[in-house]
Design an enzyme around this catalytic site. Structure first.
Site, PDB file in Angstrom:
ATOM      1  N   GLU A   1       0.782  -1.144   0.029  1.00 28.44           N
ATOM      2  CA  GLU A   1       0.091   0.027   0.033  1.00 28.44           C
ATOM      3  C   GLU A   1       0.733   1.158  -0.125  1.00 28.44           C
ATOM      4  O   GLU A   1       0.857   1.971   1.036  1.00 28.44           O
ATOM      5  CB  GLU A   1      -0.964  -0.099   1.321  1.00 28.44           C
ATOM      6  CG  GLU A   1      -1.588  -1.204   1.349  1.00 28.44           C
ATOM      7  CD  GLU A   1      -2.508  -1.215   2.721  1.00 28.44           C
ATOM      8  OE1 GLU A   1      -2.274  -0.405   3.796  1.00 28.44           O
ATOM      9  OE2 GLU A   1      -3.252  -2.337   2.970  1.00 28.44           O
ATOM     10  N   PRO A   2       1.613   1.349  -0.840  1.00 28.59           N
ATOM     11  CA  PRO A   2       2.783   2.496  -1.016  1.00 28.59           C
ATOM     12  C   PRO A   2       1.768   3.921  -1.327  1.00 28.59           C
ATOM     13  O   PRO A   2       0.729   3.833  -2.084  1.00 28.59           O
ATOM     14  CB  PRO A   2       3.689   2.380  -2.159  1.00 28.59           C
ATOM     15  CG  PRO A   2       2.916   1.494  -3.031  1.00 28.59           C
ATOM     16  CD  PRO A   2       1.834   0.762  -2.256  1.00 28.59           C
ATOM     17  N   GLY A   3       2.264   5.023  -0.627  1.00 27.44           N
ATOM     18  CA  GLY A   3       1.801   6.287  -1.045  1.00 27.44           C
ATOM     19  C   GLY A   3       2.650   7.215  -1.244  1.00 27.44           C
ATOM     20  O   GLY A   3       3.107   7.534  -2.597  1.00 27.44           O
TER      21      GLY A   3
ATOM     22  N   ARG B   1       2.457  20.146   6.391  1.00 30.29           N
ATOM     23  CA  ARG B   1       3.395  19.093   6.793  1.00 30.29           C
ATOM     24  C   ARG B   1       4.350  19.743   7.813  1.00 30.29           C
ATOM     25  O   ARG B   1       4.946  19.455   8.838  1.00 30.29           O
ATOM     26  CB  ARG B   1       4.087  18.314   5.720  1.00 30.29           C
ATOM     27  CG  ARG B   1       3.172  17.437   4.965  1.00 30.29           C
ATOM     28  CD  ARG B   1       3.789  16.386   4.202  1.00 30.29           C
ATOM     29  NE  ARG B   1       4.595  15.271   4.810  1.00 30.29           N
ATOM     30  CZ  ARG B   1       5.803  15.351   5.120  1.00 30.29           C
ATOM     31  NH1 ARG B   1       6.435  16.349   4.554  1.00 30.29           N
ATOM     32  NH2 ARG B   1       6.229  14.407   5.765  1.00 30.29           N
TER      33      ARG B   1
ATOM     34  N   TYR C   1       4.386  18.411  11.319  1.00 36.27           N
ATOM     35  CA  TYR C   1       5.303  17.355  11.800  1.00 36.27           C
ATOM     36  C   TYR C   1       6.686  17.939  11.828  1.00 36.27           C
ATOM     37  O   TYR C   1       7.626  17.093  11.926  1.00 36.27           O
ATOM     38  CB  TYR C   1       5.314  16.205  10.545  1.00 36.27           C
ATOM     39  CG  TYR C   1       4.053  15.597  10.234  1.00 36.27           C
ATOM     40  CD1 TYR C   1       3.531  14.757  11.321  1.00 36.27           C
ATOM     41  CD2 TYR C   1       3.558  16.077   9.170  1.00 36.27           C
ATOM     42  CE1 TYR C   1       2.214  14.258  10.758  1.00 36.27           C
ATOM     43  CE2 TYR C   1       2.365  15.546   8.677  1.00 36.27           C
ATOM     44  CZ  TYR C   1       1.728  14.482   9.354  1.00 36.27           C
ATOM     45  OH  TYR C   1       0.596  13.994   9.104  1.00 36.27           O
TER      46      TYR C   1
ATOM     47  N   CYS D   1      -3.420  33.250  10.251  1.00 40.00           N
ATOM     48  CA  CYS D   1      -3.219  33.784  11.453  1.00 40.00           C
ATOM     49  C   CYS D   1      -2.663  32.690  12.344  1.00 40.00           C
ATOM     50  O   CYS D   1      -3.621  32.662  13.299  1.00 40.00           O
ATOM     51  CB  CYS D   1      -4.313  34.680  11.825  1.00 40.00           C
ATOM     52  SG  CYS D   1      -4.681  35.727  10.471  1.00 40.00           S
TER      53      CYS D   1
HETATM   54  N1  LLP Z   1      -1.457   2.016   4.612  1.00 40.93           N
HETATM   55  C1  LLP Z   1      -2.108   2.355   5.741  1.00 40.93           C
HETATM   56  C2  LLP Z   1      -2.963   1.722   6.322  1.00 40.93           C
HETATM   57  C3  LLP Z   1      -1.540   3.951   6.129  1.00 40.93           C
HETATM   58  O1  LLP Z   1      -1.987   4.266   7.325  1.00 40.93           O
HETATM   59  C4  LLP Z   1      -0.728   4.557   5.409  1.00 40.93           C
HETATM   60  C5  LLP Z   1      -0.546   5.729   5.722  1.00 40.93           C
HETATM   61  C6  LLP Z   1      -0.153   3.893   4.189  1.00 40.93           C
HETATM   62  C7  LLP Z   1      -0.856   2.623   3.788  1.00 40.93           C
HETATM   63  C8  LLP Z   1       0.454   4.769   3.094  1.00 40.93           C
HETATM   64  O2  LLP Z   1       1.654   5.126   3.898  1.00 40.93           O
HETATM   65  P1  LLP Z   1       2.805   5.785   2.782  1.00 40.93           P
HETATM   66  O3  LLP Z   1       3.613   4.700   1.711  1.00 40.93           O
HETATM   67  O4  LLP Z   1       2.368   7.133   2.129  1.00 40.93           O
HETATM   68  O5  LLP Z   1       3.976   6.117   4.058  1.00 40.93           O
HETATM   69  N2  LLP Z   1       0.397  12.494   6.924  1.00 40.93           N
HETATM   70  C9  LLP Z   1       1.586  12.237   7.222  1.00 40.93           C
HETATM   71  C10 LLP Z   1       1.694  10.588   6.699  1.00 40.93           C
HETATM   72  C11 LLP Z   1       0.423   9.909   7.365  1.00 40.93           C
HETATM   73  C12 LLP Z   1       0.558   8.456   6.819  1.00 40.93           C
HETATM   74  C13 LLP Z   1      -0.698   7.827   7.404  1.00 40.93           C
HETATM   75  N3  LLP Z   1      -0.752   6.266   6.729  1.00 40.93           N
HETATM   76  C14 LLP Z   1       2.644  12.836   6.461  1.00 40.93           C
HETATM   77  O6  LLP Z   1       2.544  13.739   5.766  1.00 40.93           O
HETATM   78  O7  LLP Z   1       3.846  12.533   6.637  1.00 40.93           O
END
Ligand code: LLP
Length: 418
Positions: A273-275, A312, A316, A342
């Site tokens: 599940e890459p994002g 971000r 963070y 603000c």
């Molecule tokens: N699968 C699940 C169940 C997740 O909770 C997440 C991300 C992903 C996949 C995808 O993760 P990735 O490959 O993108 O790391 N808003 C934060 C990141 C929050 C991630 C939440 N879950 C940021 O801006 O760093």
């Protein structure tokens, strides 16, 4: 690798000067490179070619329909966490049998939506959710395919807000209790066990914690097999990190190789599940410098993008490189790059050594493709910005800039106030 480079001292996205896009759509805006997106998805997907696998792009990182469609066209599935993301995935033409539904708080209506759409599986995060799924499935005469999201209690060595696989986190079912949850699922008539799942955190810079989690999952699957519970899909979640500043995450190919070595021949279809790793460095946020000011202590560069557009850094403390769109020899300054919101936490960079920019010129906030637009809000009644995709020498507006009328859509003044 990405396709944002200076050509003739002007930052380009593929073949289009960023400045030319700003002239057409105004600022701020998000800008994505088509070829970078394709390349990132393809490299990731191909890296797992040695075994049966499915890459479910994590929609939360960037859920624009055009991006979802692009990954669907490349054979990708989608990882969703809400009814809204399911709607988007379906609108983008995703195959429901390639959709996995994660999240600790699925509502009954969202469960029903997923069941009616016929998604591949629900990644279940509590035993009460198992019951809810069984109930909804029974009511509408469907069977819910499930996997249990296991919390393996592993430190992913990342920011505490995006670490998810420790006991103290709300995610998943404790690995020691997971066998009980599986046994419970076998007793619920409207459930069908198909998988096991975990996701230990995001922006991971080391592969070892993922491998450690995988080993724990394998052991559990073996125990379950002994009890006659067959697991077809093993979902390792997302989390692979990217370079924002000087991080050195494993290349997707090496990340995949380590995983393949551990899982080859295990008899499960691997789901990922890459994002961030797909979209993060495929997008930038372009903003205009409005004003400069200084006091005895500090210099400020005031730009027209704020924390509502990219949260971000404020949320963070994340680092995003900031480049002037026009490349030229300049003095260096140390400044806070701040937005118009603000709040004192409204900054894109703090104490940043950067080229001296001038009012009226454009800056690019790099690596903003993931968790940029998707986390943006209307705070301070700021319309959400436009999103643009470039492919070769063509630009496409893939989300128009919101107008003031969008801000009040759905609001009503009750009659007694009129
Ligand atoms: N699968 C699940 C169940 C997740 O909770 C997440 C991300 C992903 C996949 C995808 O993760 P990735 O490959 O993108 O790391 N808003 C934060 C990141 C929050 C991630 C939440 N879950 C940021 O801006 O760093």
């Amino acid at each position: 690798m990405h396709f944002f480079e200076y050509q003739d001292h002007q930052l380009h996205c593929e073949g289009v000067p960023v400045e030319a896009i700003a002239e057409k759509v105004g600022t701020p805006f998000y800008l994505y490179s088509y070829h970078t997106l394709v390349r990132h998805f393809t490299v990731f997907d191909k890296a797992f070619d040695g075994i049966p696998h499915l890459v479910c792009y994590s929609a939360k990182a960037n859920s624009n329909l055009a991006l979802l469609r692009l990954f669907v066209n490349l054979g990708g599935g989608v990882d969703i966490v809400s009814g809204g993301e399911l709607y988007r995935a379906l609108q983008a033409g995703a195959d429901p049998q390639k959709i996995v539904f994660s999240g600790v708080g699925k509502r009954p209506d969202e469960i029903e939506y997923g069941l009616r759409a016929g998604i591949l599986m629900f990644n279940v995060e509590s035993s009460q959710e198992l019951q809810a799924l069984d109930e909804v499935a029974g009511r509408i005469g469907k069977k819910a395919s499930i996997s249990i999201r296991v919390n393996p209690d592993i430190d992913p060595k990342t920011h505490p807000y995006i670490s998810t696989g420790l006991k103290q986190n709300k995610f998943g079912i404790d690995i020691l209790r997971a066998p009980m949850a599986y046994r419970m699922a076998t007793q619920l008539p409207n459930l069908k066990i198909v998988g096991i799942d975990c996701h230990i955190g995001s922006q991971l810079i080391e592969v070892e914690p993922v491998i450690e989690a995988l080993r724990k999952l394998k052991r559990l699957v073996e125990d379950l097999r002994k009890e006659g519970i067959e697991i077809r899909y093993l979902d390792l979640g997302g989390g692979l990190g990217i370079t924002y500043e000087d991080e050195e995450p494993p290349h997707p190919t090496d990340y995949a190789a380590s995983i393949l070595e551990e899982i080859k021949g295990f008899g499960c279809t691997l789901i990922l599940e890459p994002g961030r790793v797909i979209v993060g460095n495929a997008g930038i946020l372009v903003s205009k410098v409005l004003y400069m000011k200084e006091n005895e202590e500090k210099q400020f560069v005031i730009v027209d993008a704020g924390m509502n557009d990219l949260v971000r850094p404020s949320y963070y403390g994340s680092y995003h490189q900031i480049l002037p769109v026009k490349e030229e020899a300049r003095e260096e300054i140390v400044a806070d790059v701040v937005g118009p919101i603000c709040e004192s936490s409204d900054f894109l960079a703090k104490g940043r050594r950067m080229p001296k920019v001038k009012p009226g010129e454009l800056i690019a906030v790099m690596s903003a493709g993931a968790y940029g637009f998707s986390m943006s809000t209307n705070y301070n009644s700021r319309p959400r910005v436009a999103e643009v995709m470039v492919r070769d020498d063509q630009m496409y507006v893939i989300r128009r800039r919101e107008g003031y009328e969008d801000l009040i859509r759905g609001e009503e003044i009750p009659e007694f106030l009129l």
